[in-house]
Enzyme design. Structure first.
Site, PDB file in Angstrom:
ATOM      1  N   ASP A 206      -7.952  -5.470   0.248  1.00 14.81           N
ATOM      2  CA  ASP A 206      -8.440  -6.387  -0.785  1.00 14.81           C
ATOM      3  C   ASP A 206      -8.037  -7.843  -0.566  1.00 14.81           C
ATOM      4  O   ASP A 206      -8.494  -8.725  -1.280  1.00 14.81           O
ATOM      5  CB  ASP A 206      -7.921  -5.943  -2.167  1.00 14.81           C
ATOM      6  CG  ASP A 206      -8.561  -4.632  -2.600  1.00 14.81           C
ATOM      7  OD1 ASP A 206      -9.791  -4.525  -2.469  1.00 14.81           O
ATOM      8  OD2 ASP A 206      -7.848  -3.736  -3.054  1.00 14.81           O
TER       9      ASP A 206
ATOM     10  N   HIS B 281       0.852  -1.193   0.000  1.00 19.47           N
ATOM     11  CA  HIS B 281       0.000   0.000   0.000  1.00 19.47           C
ATOM     12  C   HIS B 281       0.885   1.239   0.000  1.00 19.47           C
ATOM     13  O   HIS B 281       1.933   1.243   0.646  1.00 19.47           O
ATOM     14  CB  HIS B 281      -0.910   0.011   1.242  1.00 19.47           C
ATOM     15  CG  HIS B 281      -2.078   0.914   1.106  1.00 19.47           C
ATOM     16  ND1 HIS B 281      -2.004   2.256   1.366  1.00 19.47           N
ATOM     17  CD2 HIS B 281      -3.349   0.671   0.699  1.00 19.47           C
ATOM     18  CE1 HIS B 281      -3.191   2.798   1.143  1.00 19.47           C
ATOM     19  NE2 HIS B 281      -4.027   1.861   0.736  1.00 19.47           N
TER      20      HIS B 281
HETATM   21  C1  SDX Z   1      -6.397  -0.180  -2.804  1.00 20.10           C
HETATM   22  O1  SDX Z   1      -4.487   4.291  -2.008  1.00 20.10           O
HETATM   23  C2  SDX Z   1      -5.468   3.760  -1.379  1.00 20.10           C
HETATM   24  O2  SDX Z   1      -5.868   4.187  -0.333  1.00 20.10           O
HETATM   25  C3  SDX Z   1      -6.119   2.574  -2.092  1.00 20.10           C
HETATM   26  C4  SDX Z   1      -7.109   1.706  -1.276  1.00 20.10           C
HETATM   27  C5  SDX Z   1      -8.397   2.451  -0.999  1.00 20.10           C
HETATM   28  O3  SDX Z   1      -9.098   2.086  -0.060  1.00 20.10           O
HETATM   29  O4  SDX Z   1      -8.737   3.361  -1.771  1.00 20.10           O
HETATM   30  O5  SDX Z   1      -6.522   1.296  -0.044  1.00 20.10           O
HETATM   31  C6  SDX Z   1      -7.539   0.451  -2.077  1.00 20.10           C
HETATM   32  O6  SDX Z   1      -6.168   0.201  -3.929  1.00 20.10           O
HETATM   33  C7  SDX Z   1      -5.518  -1.208  -2.117  1.00 20.10           C
HETATM   34  C8  SDX Z   1      -4.338  -1.665  -2.975  1.00 20.10           C
HETATM   35  C9  SDX Z   1      -4.749  -2.812  -3.854  1.00 20.10           C
HETATM   36  N1  SDX Z   1      -3.680  -3.217  -4.799  1.00 20.10           N
HETATM   37  C10 SDX Z   1      -3.032  -4.363  -4.730  1.00 20.10           C
HETATM   38  O7  SDX Z   1      -3.211  -5.171  -3.811  1.00 20.10           O
HETATM   39  C11 SDX Z   1      -2.094  -4.633  -5.884  1.00 20.10           C
HETATM   40  C12 SDX Z   1      -0.743  -5.062  -5.376  1.00 20.10           C
HETATM   41  N2  SDX Z   1      -0.100  -3.931  -4.724  1.00 20.10           N
HETATM   42  C13 SDX Z   1       0.853  -3.126  -5.463  1.00 20.10           C
HETATM   43  O8  SDX Z   1       0.550  -2.944  -6.806  1.00 20.10           O
HETATM   44  C14 SDX Z   1       1.311  -1.862  -4.709  1.00 20.10           C
HETATM   45  O9  SDX Z   1       1.692  -2.249  -3.437  1.00 20.10           O
HETATM   46  C15 SDX Z   1       0.396  -0.629  -4.619  1.00 20.10           C
HETATM   47  C16 SDX Z   1      -0.096  -0.150  -5.986  1.00 20.10           C
HETATM   48  C17 SDX Z   1      -0.817  -0.913  -3.748  1.00 20.10           C
HETATM   49  C18 SDX Z   1       1.206   0.539  -3.986  1.00 20.10           C
HETATM   50  O10 SDX Z   1       2.208   0.931  -4.859  1.00 20.10           O
HETATM   51  P1  SDX Z   1       3.352   2.003  -4.504  1.00 20.10           P
HETATM   52  O11 SDX Z   1       3.030   2.756  -3.293  1.00 20.10           O
HETATM   53  O12 SDX Z   1       3.628   2.790  -5.744  1.00 20.10           O
HETATM   54  O13 SDX Z   1       4.608   1.106  -4.142  1.00 20.10           O
HETATM   55  P2  SDX Z   1       5.645   0.465  -5.146  1.00 20.10           P
HETATM   56  O14 SDX Z   1       4.896  -0.182  -6.270  1.00 20.10           O
HETATM   57  O15 SDX Z   1       6.664   1.501  -5.521  1.00 20.10           O
HETATM   58  O16 SDX Z   1       6.305  -0.637  -4.272  1.00 20.10           O
HETATM   59  C19 SDX Z   1       7.498  -0.491  -3.516  1.00 20.10           C
HETATM   60  C20 SDX Z   1       8.278  -1.756  -3.649  1.00 20.10           C
HETATM   61  C21 SDX Z   1       8.639  -2.061  -5.117  1.00 20.10           C
HETATM   62  O17 SDX Z   1       9.822  -2.855  -5.088  1.00 20.10           O
HETATM   63  P3  SDX Z   1      11.253  -2.136  -5.390  1.00 20.10           P
HETATM   64  O18 SDX Z   1      11.160  -1.466  -6.724  1.00 20.10           O
HETATM   65  O19 SDX Z   1      11.483  -1.169  -4.246  1.00 20.10           O
HETATM   66  O20 SDX Z   1      12.249  -3.281  -5.374  1.00 20.10           O
HETATM   67  O21 SDX Z   1       7.511  -2.905  -3.221  1.00 20.10           O
HETATM   68  C22 SDX Z   1       7.277  -3.795  -4.334  1.00 20.10           C
HETATM   69  C23 SDX Z   1       7.508  -2.944  -5.594  1.00 20.10           C
HETATM   70  O22 SDX Z   1       7.857  -3.739  -6.689  1.00 20.10           O
HETATM   71  N3  SDX Z   1       5.873  -4.200  -4.239  1.00 20.10           N
HETATM   72  C24 SDX Z   1       5.419  -5.441  -4.421  1.00 20.10           C
HETATM   73  C25 SDX Z   1       4.042  -5.401  -4.169  1.00 20.10           C
HETATM   74  N4  SDX Z   1       3.689  -4.136  -3.847  1.00 20.10           N
HETATM   75  C26 SDX Z   1       4.807  -3.409  -3.903  1.00 20.10           C
HETATM   76  N5  SDX Z   1       6.045  -6.557  -4.775  1.00 20.10           N
HETATM   77  C27 SDX Z   1       5.269  -7.669  -4.879  1.00 20.10           C
HETATM   78  N6  SDX Z   1       3.947  -7.699  -4.653  1.00 20.10           N
HETATM   79  C28 SDX Z   1       3.301  -6.572  -4.284  1.00 20.10           C
HETATM   80  N7  SDX Z   1       2.000  -6.584  -4.057  1.00 20.10           N
END
Ligand code: SDX
Length: 432
Positions: free
Chosen positions: A366, A308
């Site tokens: 989720d 998140h």
């Molecule tokens: C919702 O914003 C809100 O409030 C949203 C929400 C709401 O109520 O409105 O809470 C609802 O959207 C919940 C989120 C649902 N999405 C998912 O579950 C999809 C999986 N999650 C990721 O796509 C991600 O964690 C996000 C989109 C939720 C957040 O993305 P960020 O803040 O841009 O973080 P990032 O992608 O830059 O991640 C940081 C690191 C990265 O690795 P590095 O480049 O540092 O090596 O963490 C890794 C990412 O690759 N990473 C994950 C991961 N989430 C982040 N790696 C594997 N699996 C994951 N789920």
């Protein structure tokens, strides 16, 4: 004059510039950079709004490091235990918990706006039966502006209020109709003797052939899930609603834009993606291999329902939904549900894995919601539509707040241009 200032200094001898710092009631202070371009000719660069507060808001507060979520100051754990969804909706919309008579009036108003214009039901016929529910929702909710012209004057407070009532009241009807359309069953008209949540379940699962009785455990579970999804400050879909609203677009169009933004798998679409992922993993023994794939960036496989932007700790909503999941599976005698067991095992293994620990990746809202929906009998493609139904309350409150904010302006970010500099036009015959 702000009490605190931030000074931006330059290494090339340009004079330094001061910017005011404002404090909210909770959370980090903000530097007001609105005058930056005027004073320095520079923009800030912040793709994804990693360090940008796009507005001021008094609705929802999140402390992502600790894992705190409050609507209008009230911890989510308290609200979910005792309130109905409409009680929470009132709180989010108007800022205070309703007194008994205020809640009665609000419930009565919402109840008497649940029917949709009969002609709207014909819209559904334009969609394929196998259309994704979110595609149908974007279209049908956007189309509301073609039916309710009398409440789209955004400068009129009463008009805005009526639109809010209409949207909150009609979303369950529209969502249930979307489900009925995909199954080929007849649409069910709302019934005013049922509560908001019972009515939604009735319009979804009832048929004209037999009586339908609410199951209190399942109704309570759905009520909780809707409360937990009702608002979440400036997430992607809410920011989309605000951006669309900043142009003066009508509320139905803005909420439709929010639904479109919510659909993506990185946002609300993750609840559907979690179920697909669990199906794909199939068995606890396959988890380690799946997690190894997640760690390979080029593979573009994510652990859905994890991570998140704001929570760097357990999402408090996930904790509550996990508990609700236990209760629902118990009530339905599904304690040994394979998907739930798989999800619990996946969570445990991920939380002990260095990759997830280092990046502070925890289950989000989720991760478990889909298992509850599935146990309630809701088909996977409908999951995000239910998220949209709940979030409509937050969207409309945030949209209203923006329209009342003297600082609000049309949302118009700038860019760091990386394309070609000016060059001479090349006639067709001379192009290489
Ligand atoms: C919702 O914003 C809100 O409030 C949203 C929400 C709401 O109520 O409105 O809470 C609802 O959207 C919940 C989120 C649902 N999405 C998912 O579950 C999809 C999986 N999650 C990721 O796509 C991600 O964690 C996000 C989109 C939720 C957040 O993305 P960020 O803040 O841009 O973080 P990032 O992608 O830059 O991640 C940081 C690191 C990265 O690795 P590095 O480049 O540092 O090596 O963490 C890794 C990412 O690759 N990473 C994950 C991961 N989430 C982040 N790696 C594997 N699996 C994951 N789920």
């Amino acid at each position: 004059m702000a009490e605190k200032l931030a000074t931006l200094s330059f290494h090339d001898g340009k004079p330094s510039v001061d910017f005011p710092i404002y404090s909210g009631n909770e959370g980090p202070d903000v530097i007001d950079v609105r005058a930056l371009y005027g004073k320095t000719g520079l923009f800030t660069y912040d793709p994804g709004f990693m360090s940008t507060a796009s507005c001021r808001s008094s609705i929802t507060y999140i402390d992502g490091d600790v894992g705190i979520l409050q609507y209008r100051g009230y911890p989510i754990e308290n609200l979910v235990e005792t309130c109905s969804f409409l009680e929470v909706a009132y709180l989010i919309l108007f800022g205070e918990l309703p007194k008994k008579d205020q809640l009665d009036t609000f419930v009565d108003t919402i109840t008497h706006h649940t029917m949709v214009h009969e002609q709207l039901s014909r819209f559904y016929n334009g969609f394929r039966r196998d259309a994704h529910p979110m595609a149908v929702m974007c279209g049908v909710v956007g189309a509301l502006s073609a039916f309710y012209h009398d409440s789209i004057d955004i400068n009129d407070a009463r008009s805005r209020e009526i639109s809010a009532y209409r949207l909150i009241a009609k979303l369950p009807t529209i969502t249930a109709m979307t489900y009925k359309y995909t199954t080929g069953q007849p649409f069910m008209y709302p019934r005013n003797n049922l509560s908001y949540v019972e009515n939604f379940l009735y319009m979804t699962f009832g048929t004209p052939c037999e009586d339908w009785k609410p199951n209190p455990v399942l109704t309570r579970a759905m009520e909780r899930i809707l409360i937990l999804h009702a608002d979440h400050e400036q997430n992607a879909s809410t920011s989309t609603v605000r951006l669309a609203g900043s142009t003066g677009a009508n509320p139905f169009a803005c909420i439709s834009a929010g639904i479109a933004a919510l659909w993506g798998p990185a946002h609300g679409g993750a609840n559907e993606a979690v179920l697909k992922m669990l199906d794909y993993i199939g068995d606890v023994k396959n988890i380690p291999q799946f997690l190894e794939r997640v760690k390979v960036k080029e593979d573009h496989t994510m652990l859905m329902g994890f991570g998140h932007r704001v929570y760097k700790n357990y999402d408090p909503r996930a904790r509550i939904i996990q508990k609700t999941c236990h209760e629902v599976l118990e009530a339905l005698d599904l304690k040994d549900d394979k998907l739930f067991k798989l999800a619990m095992a996946l969570e445990k293994i991920a939380l002990e894995d260095d990759y997830f620990i280092k990046r502070k990746l925890y289950p989000n809202v989720d991760f478990y919601s889909g298992i509850v929906y599935k146990a309630l009998g809701i088909p996977v493609p409908m999951f995000t539509a239910i998220f949209a139904l709940a979030r409509t309350v937050g969207w409309i409150a945030q949209w209203n707040e923006m329209l009342g904010d003297a600082d609000a302006k049309i949302g118009r970010p700038r860019q760091l241009f990386t394309g070609a500099a000016r060059r001479d036009f090349v006639p067709m015959g001379q192009r290489k």
